[in-house]
Design an enzyme around this catalytic site. Sequence first.
Site, PDB file in Angstrom:
ATOM      1  N   HIS A 188       0.848  -1.187   0.000  1.00 51.56           N
ATOM      2  CA  HIS A 188       0.000   0.000   0.000  1.00 51.56           C
ATOM      3  C   HIS A 188       0.886   1.240   0.000  1.00 51.56           C
ATOM      4  O   HIS A 188       1.710   1.421   0.902  1.00 51.56           O
ATOM      5  CB  HIS A 188      -0.894  -0.003   1.240  1.00 51.56           C
ATOM      6  CG  HIS A 188      -1.844   1.143   1.291  1.00 51.56           C
ATOM      7  ND1 HIS A 188      -2.903   1.258   0.429  1.00 51.56           N
ATOM      8  CD2 HIS A 188      -1.884   2.241   2.081  1.00 51.56           C
ATOM      9  CE1 HIS A 188      -3.574   2.370   0.702  1.00 51.56           C
ATOM     10  NE2 HIS A 188      -2.977   2.984   1.697  1.00 51.56           N
ATOM     11  N   ASP A 212       0.522   5.286  -0.124  1.00 46.74           N
ATOM     12  CA  ASP A 212      -0.335   6.468  -0.116  1.00 46.74           C
ATOM     13  C   ASP A 212       0.176   7.466  -1.155  1.00 46.74           C
ATOM     14  O   ASP A 212       1.357   7.840  -1.132  1.00 46.74           O
ATOM     15  CB  ASP A 212      -0.344   7.109   1.275  1.00 46.74           C
ATOM     16  CG  ASP A 212      -1.154   6.302   2.267  1.00 46.74           C
ATOM     17  OD1 ASP A 212      -2.158   5.707   1.859  1.00 46.74           O
ATOM     18  OD2 ASP A 212      -0.785   6.264   3.461  1.00 46.74           O
ATOM     19  N   ASP A 251      -7.874   1.343   2.888  1.00 45.17           N
ATOM     20  CA  ASP A 251      -7.435   2.303   3.900  1.00 45.17           C
ATOM     21  C   ASP A 251      -8.153   3.629   3.828  1.00 45.17           C
ATOM     22  O   ASP A 251      -7.560   4.672   4.047  1.00 45.17           O
ATOM     23  CB  ASP A 251      -5.917   2.532   3.758  1.00 45.17           C
ATOM     24  CG  ASP A 251      -5.352   3.347   4.913  1.00 45.17           C
ATOM     25  OD1 ASP A 251      -5.867   3.220   6.033  1.00 45.17           O
ATOM     26  OD2 ASP A 251      -4.407   4.119   4.694  1.00 45.17           O
ATOM     27  N   HIS A 253      -7.364   9.362  -0.437  1.00 45.90           N
ATOM     28  CA  HIS A 253      -7.960   9.255   0.901  1.00 45.90           C
ATOM     29  C   HIS A 253      -7.141   9.861   2.038  1.00 45.90           C
ATOM     30  O   HIS A 253      -7.527   9.707   3.202  1.00 45.90           O
ATOM     31  CB  HIS A 253      -8.278   7.779   1.210  1.00 45.90           C
ATOM     32  CG  HIS A 253      -7.067   6.902   1.314  1.00 45.90           C
ATOM     33  ND1 HIS A 253      -6.741   5.979   0.358  1.00 45.90           N
ATOM     34  CD2 HIS A 253      -6.124   6.779   2.267  1.00 45.90           C
ATOM     35  CE1 HIS A 253      -5.649   5.331   0.712  1.00 45.90           C
ATOM     36  NE2 HIS A 253      -5.253   5.802   1.880  1.00 45.90           N
TER      37      HIS A 253
END
Length: 838
Positions: free
Chosen positions: A203, A205, A324, A529
């Site tokens: 993951h 971001d 997430d 997000h």
Amino acid sequence: EAVRQEFIPAKVGASFGPTWETCWFKVELSIPPAWAGREVHFLWESDGEGLVWRDGQPVQGLTKEGEKTSYILTNSLKETEPHSVTLYVELACNGLFGAGKGSMIAPPDPDRRFTLSKAELVIFNRDVYELLVDLEILLDMAQLLGEENQRSCQALYTANQMVNVCDVTDSSTFPAARDLAAAIFSQRNGESQHTIHAVGHCHIDSAWLWPYEETIRKCARSWATVIRLMESNPEFTFACSQLWLVSVLWQAQQFEWVRSWYPGLYAQIQDFVAKGRFIPVGGTWVEMDGNLPSGESMVRQFLQGQRFFQEQFGRICSEFWLPDTFGYSAQLPQLMRGCGIRRFLTQKLSWNLVNTFPHHTFFWEGIDGSRVLTHFPPGDSYGMHGRVEEMLKTVKNNKDKGRVNHSALLFGFGDGGGGPTQKMLDRMKRMRDTDGLPRVEVSTPDRLFSLLEKESSQLCTWVGELFLELHNGTYTTQAQIKKGNRECERILHDVEVLSTLALARDSTFQYPASQLQRLWRLLLLNQFHDVLPGSSIQLVVEDALQYYTEIRGAGARLQEEAVQSLCGHLQQPKVGSAESTLVLNTLPWERTEVISRTGPAGTEALALVTVPSMGYAIVKEPLLAPQPVVVWEQEDGSIVMENGVIAVCLDRLGRLTSLRLVDSERESVPDGCYANQFVLFDDVPLYWDAWDVMDYHLETRKPVTKLLTPLKVSLGGGLRGSTRFSLQIGTSSILTQEIILDATCPYLRFLTQVEWKEAHKFLKVEFPLLVRSTNATYEIQFGHLQRPTHWNTSWDWARFEVWAHKWLDLSEHGFGVALLNDCKYGASAHGNVLSLSL
């Protein structure tokens, strides 16, 4: 470019910086001939993030926090291999999680230095490594299975025998010790054992504790490492859900970044995609916030993402991958199904602060009845490390035992990138089918969901939103970002409407498809997000606001071009004609409203106009209001405004003491209560400052009553009446508000400006209403949702702060009041009080 630079000597122990700088190291290695037949590594340790380049291509990330500190030069040095090697290391002066000063989520330390602590050419003893991994697995089994468990005892005694057999000074004893471990690992499970589908994952971001630009390099570091692992582990598959840079199993935006910046790496990724090992999942342009983007924005996320995957990889995603984000709109199942997706994976609801979500595998049903098969990895993480403890937790924690016998485990360092490591894979190889442990299969999302679909006949169904009972502050944090998102969504809508009408009228009009795609992609990127929720560092906020400025400017130009094409002939002045105004309506219903236009003398003048749905009107003589707005001040300083539809009474603090329908005389504000009441709360959450507001903040409610400028009439009636006042908020903030009532208008408008200088405070505005209902209604994407106004259960009171889009409504039979906004998302309705978080 880096290769052409002039390099100076560097030593271990030296520090480099400051934060966000880049340092390049030229590393010249000479491997001794005596190391023939040995496995040779380049060892590098720094508290910055490194990327190894070889022969002009990125080959591996080196990140101490991600347990990647060595690059394999050769598995067994041969005479024919080059003994002199030149590498380049690109060192980013930031860590895996940015450079927070004092804590991970603190603002970055701009003056931080990053130290090179190791740079060595070493022999790697593979036999010792394998022996240590064997012992780790056995000791974990012994400790975690419980002393009453037969396999626990067997693992403990085997580990003890290995220690007895193994002489650390004599490598010839190692095989016998490993054989003892292999005997344990080769004892198989029964057929009923639960199967864990281990999916490689990383993951990343797109922006968070680092700016957008740094994410591009994070992708390169992570995905280059994944490619190296695939080359040496034929069974390894990798699902990428947020790839900006390397375009494959992640989000389309990250794919696009990698394709542009690292074409060689991208080509390797495409090759592994074709082999079915580098697996695109996600289906959207970025992993967007699951609550705040509009319905149209969410459609565009899927449209841009799925189109990119189809063009680049010849297929669309069948799984929506959003592990997430801070809650999931009840509209998402319908949007997923409409975009070719029938499967959904996340895990964020494991962060619930109050209630434990009752399922890990279930059907999720949206507001129109659409359903998607949904799976939460029972280990409650998207960054597992392949340990025994995690496998046992996955089985024990699974809330759908008996209904399904398969679950996911996502392994690899995440958030700041990093991804899987060789040790994670080696741990799971030993647990593939070992009696006493769940089966562990390195798998793919498609294989997992296909098996879950076969077992789905007994699954439960969850109807409505997946509300995260945490991070409620993200509906309000960073007000300028929230405003920019809403404004830019509106601008792009209007440009598309007007451009479409222009094209329908004139086939020679050039529809601005490429410009609109670029602007949409900028807006979609900002809906990531951690950006739209406001939970990123200042550098990210500055980038996001700049993108909004760009969208506003370009959108205004495109809008003007469409209007000129559509209506330009109507705007040409005619001799002897009266002054006229072109008014456009981009909404799908006829509107009669008061507008402001420039009069003959260049002054602003008001006019009442009617414009058809999705159309325009030429206004020469404005309409006459059936009843003008009347404004008068009473002896106590309060002001009354009335337009024949509604009548309002405001006290000196700008609060509504009365709001009633004129025809029915129905009052909306209870006796003794004040609507438009500004209130200030203490906002000191337990940990996640930008993310959270805790329920106990409600105990600190303080009405704002310090008047700076009393309520005064600013427009005295006719087509428009208005009043203005200002308040002091807290110790040093100022709020100014104009309250406007227009002719024929069934609502009151509040234009509010706040010069905000408070810390750890939360400003809201409340509207107590003379309406009784056990549910309030909130606008969501392409629909609405009802939530309780009471706190009967823990599920009710955990929603003390919720999100909505442009309106929330409290209605009983035959009557109701709605609170509308043009730039806010945080809201609540408790009892008879509607509250908007500012």
